[in-house]
Motif scaffolding. Sequence first.
Motif, short mmCIF file in Angstrom:
data_model
loop_
_atom_site.label_atom_id
_atom_site.label_comp_id
_atom_site.label_asym_id
_atom_site.label_seq_id
_atom_site.Cartn_x
_atom_site.Cartn_y
_atom_site.Cartn_z
N GLN A 132 10.22 -6.46 6.90
CA GLN A 132 8.85 -6.05 7.20
C GLN A 132 8.57 -4.62 6.78
O GLN A 132 7.49 -4.31 6.28
CB GLN A 132 8.59 -6.23 8.69
CG GLN A 132 7.16 -5.93 9.10
CD GLN A 132 6.90 -6.26 10.55
OE1 GLN A 132 7.84 -6.59 11.29
NE2 GLN A 132 5.67 -6.19 10.98
N HIS A 133 9.57 -3.72 6.99
CA HIS A 133 9.31 -2.32 6.68
C HIS A 133 9.24 -2.06 5.17
O HIS A 133 8.84 -0.97 4.75
CB HIS A 133 10.40 -1.44 7.31
CG HIS A 133 11.74 -1.55 6.64
ND1 HIS A 133 12.56 -2.65 6.81
CD2 HIS A 133 12.39 -0.72 5.79
CE1 HIS A 133 13.66 -2.48 6.11
NE2 HIS A 133 13.58 -1.33 5.49
N GLU A 134 9.62 -3.04 4.34
CA GLU A 134 9.54 -2.87 2.89
C GLU A 134 8.22 -3.40 2.32
O GLU A 134 7.82 -3.01 1.22
CB GLU A 134 10.69 -3.61 2.20
CG GLU A 134 12.07 -3.06 2.51
CD GLU A 134 13.15 -3.84 1.76
OE1 GLU A 134 12.79 -4.58 0.83
OE2 GLU A 134 14.33 -3.70 2.11
N ARG A 135 7.56 -4.32 3.02
CA ARG A 135 6.47 -5.08 2.42
C ARG A 135 5.29 -4.21 1.99
O ARG A 135 4.63 -4.51 1.00
CB ARG A 135 6.00 -6.16 3.40
CG ARG A 135 7.08 -7.17 3.75
CD ARG A 135 6.67 -8.09 4.88
NE ARG A 135 7.81 -8.81 5.41
CZ ARG A 135 7.81 -9.49 6.55
NH1 ARG A 135 6.69 -9.54 7.29
NH2 ARG A 135 8.90 -10.09 6.97
N ASP A 136 5.01 -3.16 2.75
CA ASP A 136 3.86 -2.32 2.43
C ASP A 136 4.17 -1.31 1.32
O ASP A 136 3.30 -0.52 0.96
CB ASP A 136 3.38 -1.57 3.67
CG ASP A 136 2.70 -2.49 4.66
OD1 ASP A 136 2.14 -3.50 4.22
OD2 ASP A 136 2.74 -2.20 5.87
N ARG A 137 5.38 -1.32 0.78
CA ARG A 137 5.73 -0.35 -0.25
C ARG A 137 6.05 -1.01 -1.60
O ARG A 137 6.46 -0.33 -2.53
CB ARG A 137 6.94 0.49 0.22
CG ARG A 137 6.69 1.23 1.54
CD ARG A 137 7.52 2.48 1.63
NE ARG A 137 8.94 2.24 1.46
CZ ARG A 137 9.76 1.91 2.47
NH1 ARG A 137 9.28 1.75 3.69
NH2 ARG A 137 11.05 1.74 2.26
N ILE A 138 5.90 -2.31 -1.68
CA ILE A 138 6.20 -3.00 -2.94
C ILE A 138 4.99 -2.89 -3.87
O ILE A 138 3.88 -3.30 -3.51
CB ILE A 138 6.53 -4.48 -2.68
CG1 ILE A 138 7.80 -4.58 -1.83
CG2 ILE A 138 6.70 -5.23 -3.99
CD1 ILE A 138 8.15 -6.00 -1.43
N PRO A 139 5.16 -2.37 -5.09
CA PRO A 139 4.03 -2.25 -6.02
C PRO A 139 3.54 -3.62 -6.49
O PRO A 139 4.35 -4.53 -6.73
CB PRO A 139 4.62 -1.45 -7.19
CG PRO A 139 5.89 -0.86 -6.68
CD PRO A 139 6.40 -1.79 -5.65
N LEU A 140 2.24 -3.76 -6.59
CA LEU A 140 1.63 -4.98 -7.11
C LEU A 140 0.87 -4.62 -8.38
O LEU A 140 0.15 -3.61 -8.42
CB LEU A 140 0.66 -5.57 -6.08
CG LEU A 140 1.23 -5.86 -4.69
CD1 LEU A 140 0.12 -6.33 -3.76
CD2 LEU A 140 2.36 -6.88 -4.75
N LEU A 141 1.05 -5.43 -9.41
CA LEU A 141 0.30 -5.24 -10.65
C LEU A 141 -0.97 -6.07 -10.56
O LEU A 141 -0.92 -7.29 -10.42
CB LEU A 141 1.13 -5.68 -11.86
CG LEU A 141 0.43 -5.59 -13.20
CD1 LEU A 141 0.04 -4.16 -13.52
CD2 LEU A 141 1.31 -6.17 -14.30
#
Length: 465
Positions: free
Chosen positions: A420-429
């Motif tokens: 959960q703590h990673e989900r808001d930091r994953i870049p989306l193209l």
Amino acid sequence: MPFLETLRRAIQRHQLISNGETVVIGVSGGADSLALMVALWHLRHTLDVNLHIATLDHGWRGDDSKADAQFVVDQATALNVPITRHKLQLPNTESNLEAASRQARYDFFAQVAHDAGARTVAVAHHADDQAETVLLHLLRGAGLTGLSGMTWKTPMPYHNEITLIRPLLSVTRAEIEAYCRAENLQPRHDPTNEDITFGRNRLRHETLPYLRQINPNITTALTQLADIASTEADYIAQQSATEIANHAFYNSAKQWTYPRDAFRQHHPAIQRRIVYELARRTAAAPTIDVGYEHIVAAQHIALHGAQGAVAQFVNGVQMRIQYEHMIFEQADNETIPQLSINTQQRVSVQIGSPSHLLRVTLIITQHLPTSYHLLGTLYLSDDADLWLRTRRPGDRISPPGMNGHTQKLSDWMINRKIPQHERDRIPLLIVNGDIAAVLHTELGTVTEPFARAETDTIVYKIAYK
């Protein structure tokens, strides 16, 4: 058994000293260290050992402390043993003076050992000191490690390259005093040892004498407890170390990972030791005090905690549940690098000939590890508008294999067990307002329809750094 024979047997049984080596002896001038110095001097040829004395004037008692140090110099000189004398300079701070003095003393011993070409330092802790230590730890609620008391030999605190030995650990204070009388030794007396405002002194002068009324052999009983606890703690530590070596993983983010299914198979004693050891290894300072309450709470969370549950230790160490793994880390640890993404800045794409395979490089302001990659090929129209952002509420994607159907991005991440703590930091193209690719280190994927070719599209390979 004569004092010297007891000492010799202890040294040989526990392999405290090797033939031909130099041993530094810490001597304060009191009965314990004076007896150790003289006894080792008598055994020097039998043990094939060279001696070097180290004495420290701690300065707490002014001229008396200075006189203690001079007394030791005189005794060593009479025995023709080299000696190093030092005046302790404690920092003028609000820090714990007892702890600062202890570290300064070990620093001094280590320096003397290095200068003398020695790798062993002997100190005069004895059986009564051991009994006091075990009782102190018992009153504090210690486990097997604490009840083990002091060991015959151990790496010196703050200086692991030096071995600290305690040759008198099976000898009582009464036996030491008798040896001093037999050798006509006149040890110095430190009146601070009588001050019962210190916890250890109170145990020595009040608690243990009272306990001897109940059990005259209380010292023997406590030292036996230390031996039993030490043996059993050593076995548990060895078994736990084997399990950690077989199952634990240390990564570049300075995290220890341990699988919960393997953890559940162990006896609770091994489980608790694994928690203790991994928390200690994660800490910046290896002397971290991992208390009983922290260990038991972490054990319960490891067995029953839901995704994202956290057990806190001291010094910022925590254990976090990541699906079927226990993650030991510093609480402020960042498992994914922070990305400086300007969500309003478009990424311009230079369109070339449709017949050529073109490479689009997305420049992110902070370089990512080389392990970051994207699996897939983007198929874009010549008027594609590309930009980067992180996820937002309501985001949906069309993963490959769903025939154009969409699902919530949050569900997609949960199904792939992204913490959960990673989900808001994953870049989306983002391409023309839709999520074209999820730029994840291991699960990087291109979504439909950008993953399939159409007659009016241009093919782009994605590389980013």
